[in-house]
Design a protein around this motif. Sequence first.
Motif, PDB file in Angstrom:
ATOM      1  N   LEU A  56      18.638   1.161   4.075  1.00  0.00           N
ATOM      2  CA  LEU A  56      18.272   2.794   4.362  1.00  0.00           C
ATOM      3  C   LEU A  56      18.392   3.958   2.424  1.00  0.00           C
ATOM      4  N   LEU A  57      18.627   3.326   1.497  1.00  0.00           N
ATOM      5  CA  LEU A  57      18.211   3.664   0.299  1.00  0.00           C
ATOM      6  C   LEU A  57      16.544   3.031   0.109  1.00  0.00           C
ATOM      7  N   LEU A  58      16.537   1.903   0.376  1.00  0.00           N
ATOM      8  CA  LEU A  58      14.962   1.914  -0.060  1.00  0.00           C
ATOM      9  C   LEU A  58      14.053   2.133   0.880  1.00  0.00           C
ATOM     10  N   GLY A  59      14.645   3.138   1.847  1.00  0.00           N
ATOM     11  CA  GLY A  59      13.824   3.457   2.976  1.00  0.00           C
ATOM     12  C   GLY A  59      13.366   5.122   2.577  1.00  0.00           C
TER      13      GLY A  59
ATOM     14  N   ASP B 144      -4.794   4.372  -3.874  1.00  0.00           N
ATOM     15  CA  ASP B 144      -5.332   3.230  -3.944  1.00  0.00           C
ATOM     16  C   ASP B 144      -4.726   2.374  -5.055  1.00  0.00           C
ATOM     17  N   ARG B 145      -3.934   3.364  -4.978  1.00  0.00           N
ATOM     18  CA  ARG B 145      -2.531   2.366  -6.704  1.00  0.00           C
ATOM     19  C   ARG B 145      -1.486   1.851  -5.019  1.00  0.00           C
ATOM     20  N   LEU B 146      -0.806   0.843  -5.522  1.00  0.00           N
ATOM     21  CA  LEU B 146      -0.092   0.392  -4.853  1.00  0.00           C
ATOM     22  C   LEU B 146       1.438   0.243  -5.482  1.00  0.00           C
ATOM     23  N   ILE B 147       2.493   0.356  -4.439  1.00  0.00           N
ATOM     24  CA  ILE B 147       4.149   0.920  -4.626  1.00  0.00           C
ATOM     25  C   ILE B 147       4.501  -0.715  -4.869  1.00  0.00           C
ATOM     26  N   GLU B 148       5.151  -1.068  -5.825  1.00  0.00           N
ATOM     27  CA  GLU B 148       6.119  -2.001  -6.165  1.00  0.00           C
ATOM     28  C   GLU B 148       7.450  -2.280  -6.220  1.00  0.00           C
ATOM     29  N   VAL B 149       8.230  -3.333  -5.170  1.00  0.00           N
ATOM     30  CA  VAL B 149       9.593  -2.829  -5.101  1.00  0.00           C
ATOM     31  C   VAL B 149      10.206  -4.269  -5.341  1.00  0.00           C
ATOM     32  N   ARG B 150      11.214  -3.949  -6.144  1.00  0.00           N
ATOM     33  CA  ARG B 150      11.829  -5.304  -6.417  1.00  0.00           C
ATOM     34  C   ARG B 150      13.064  -5.271  -6.397  1.00  0.00           C
ATOM     35  N   PHE B 151      13.992  -6.734  -6.589  1.00  0.00           N
ATOM     36  CA  PHE B 151      15.201  -7.084  -6.041  1.00  0.00           C
ATOM     37  C   PHE B 151      16.161  -7.771  -6.517  1.00  0.00           C
ATOM     38  N   ALA B 152      17.131  -7.153  -6.360  1.00  0.00           N
ATOM     39  CA  ALA B 152      18.164  -8.434  -7.581  1.00  0.00           C
ATOM     40  C   ALA B 152      18.970  -8.041  -7.234  1.00  0.00           C
ATOM     41  N   VAL B 153      20.117  -9.102  -7.182  1.00  0.00           N
ATOM     42  CA  VAL B 153      21.961  -9.104  -7.694  1.00  0.00           C
ATOM     43  C   VAL B 153      22.210  -9.308  -8.752  1.00  0.00           C
ATOM     44  N   VAL B 154      22.771  -8.581  -9.563  1.00  0.00           N
ATOM     45  CA  VAL B 154      23.071  -8.623 -10.387  1.00  0.00           C
ATOM     46  C   VAL B 154      24.739  -7.568 -11.193  1.00  0.00           C
ATOM     47  N   ALA B 155      25.350  -9.271 -11.194  1.00  0.00           N
ATOM     48  CA  ALA B 155      26.806  -8.895 -11.279  1.00  0.00           C
ATOM     49  C   ALA B 155      27.547  -8.339 -10.295  1.00  0.00           C
TER      50      ALA B 155
ATOM     51  N   ALA C 233       8.321   8.216  -2.756  1.00  0.00           N
ATOM     52  CA  ALA C 233       7.089   7.025  -3.406  1.00  0.00           C
ATOM     53  C   ALA C 233       6.289   7.773  -2.907  1.00  0.00           C
ATOM     54  N   VAL C 234       5.774   7.564  -1.197  1.00  0.00           N
ATOM     55  CA  VAL C 234       4.255   7.753  -1.068  1.00  0.00           C
ATOM     56  C   VAL C 234       4.572   9.213  -0.732  1.00  0.00           C
TER      57      VAL C 234
ATOM     58  N   PRO D 292       0.809  -1.165  -0.426  1.00  0.00           N
ATOM     59  CA  PRO D 292       0.253   0.025  -0.235  1.00  0.00           C
ATOM     60  C   PRO D 292       0.770   1.050  -0.503  1.00  0.00           C
ATOM     61  N   MET D 293       0.130   2.297  -0.604  1.00  0.00           N
ATOM     62  CA  MET D 293       1.052   3.695  -0.946  1.00  0.00           C
ATOM     63  C   MET D 293       0.780   4.311   0.773  1.00  0.00           C
ATOM     64  N   GLN D 294       1.482   3.901   1.181  1.00  0.00           N
ATOM     65  CA  GLN D 294       1.199   4.777   3.249  1.00  0.00           C
ATOM     66  C   GLN D 294       2.493   4.000   3.554  1.00  0.00           C
ATOM     67  N   ASP D 295       2.936   5.468   4.212  1.00  0.00           N
ATOM     68  CA  ASP D 295       4.310   5.362   5.062  1.00  0.00           C
ATOM     69  C   ASP D 295       4.942   4.027   5.953  1.00  0.00           C
ATOM     70  N   ASP D 296       3.393   3.783   6.640  1.00  0.00           N
ATOM     71  CA  ASP D 296       3.444   2.522   7.230  1.00  0.00           C
ATOM     72  C   ASP D 296       3.959   1.200   6.491  1.00  0.00           C
ATOM     73  N   SER D 297       4.046   1.445   5.463  1.00  0.00           N
ATOM     74  CA  SER D 297       4.477   0.082   4.105  1.00  0.00           C
ATOM     75  C   SER D 297       5.513   0.075   4.376  1.00  0.00           C
ATOM     76  N   ALA D 298       6.938   0.902   4.653  1.00  0.00           N
ATOM     77  CA  ALA D 298       8.234   1.121   4.276  1.00  0.00           C
ATOM     78  C   ALA D 298       8.740   0.017   5.777  1.00  0.00           C
ATOM     79  N   PRO D 299       8.364   0.156   6.409  1.00  0.00           N
ATOM     80  CA  PRO D 299       8.941  -0.832   7.297  1.00  0.00           C
ATOM     81  C   PRO D 299       8.942  -2.566   7.024  1.00  0.00           C
ATOM     82  N   LEU D 300       8.005  -2.670   6.412  1.00  0.00           N
ATOM     83  CA  LEU D 300       7.444  -4.191   5.331  1.00  0.00           C
ATOM     84  C   LEU D 300       8.393  -4.329   4.713  1.00  0.00           C
ATOM     85  N   ALA D 301       8.205  -3.055   3.783  1.00  0.00           N
ATOM     86  CA  ALA D 301      10.207  -3.351   2.693  1.00  0.00           C
ATOM     87  C   ALA D 301      10.745  -3.847   2.948  1.00  0.00           C
TER      88      ALA D 301
END
Length: 157
Positions: free
Chosen positions: A50-53, A68-79, A59-60, A18-27
């Motif tokens: 730190l940077l994800l937060g 009502d829109r969602l924020i998507e987070v993606r993580f990957a290790v590349v090279a 974004a929020v 959810p696009m809310q401040d309290d979603s950042a700790p979950l991310a």
Amino acid sequence: MPSLRTAPRPRDFAARLPMQDDSAPLARCFLRAYLAGLPRGERYSDIGELLLGELFANAVRHSDAPLDRLIEVRFAVVAGQLRLEVHDAGDGWPLLRPSPGPEEECGRGLLLVDALADRWGCCPRVGGIGKFVWVLISPAPGFTDLVFGRSPRLVTV
């Protein structure tokens, strides 16, 4: 006879919150769990969290997308680098501004991103709705790297 198979290590991760401040700790919790499944993943965690937060908070706070829109987070290790992405449906793009004054309480997030990430940028999302901000983070040297002199950042005297 049963065969023993190890679970494959995580390659990438995506979640919508959810696009809310309290979603950042979950991310950040998702990022910690993702990195825990990687060999030496802890070397990305301090700067990554730190940077994800910061990106999630931007974004929020700065998105002009409907609430009502969602924020998507993606993580990957590349090279050998951790890639973080934060997607939102807003039109506004991040702008790196000069340092805020000492009395100002906000405006330092992108300065942190710019200082701590190896690279960062912003791109339009596929389908044309919104954008995503991405960062690349190199691993911090581990304890054994520092002790045995394997870190390129180590200065010996």
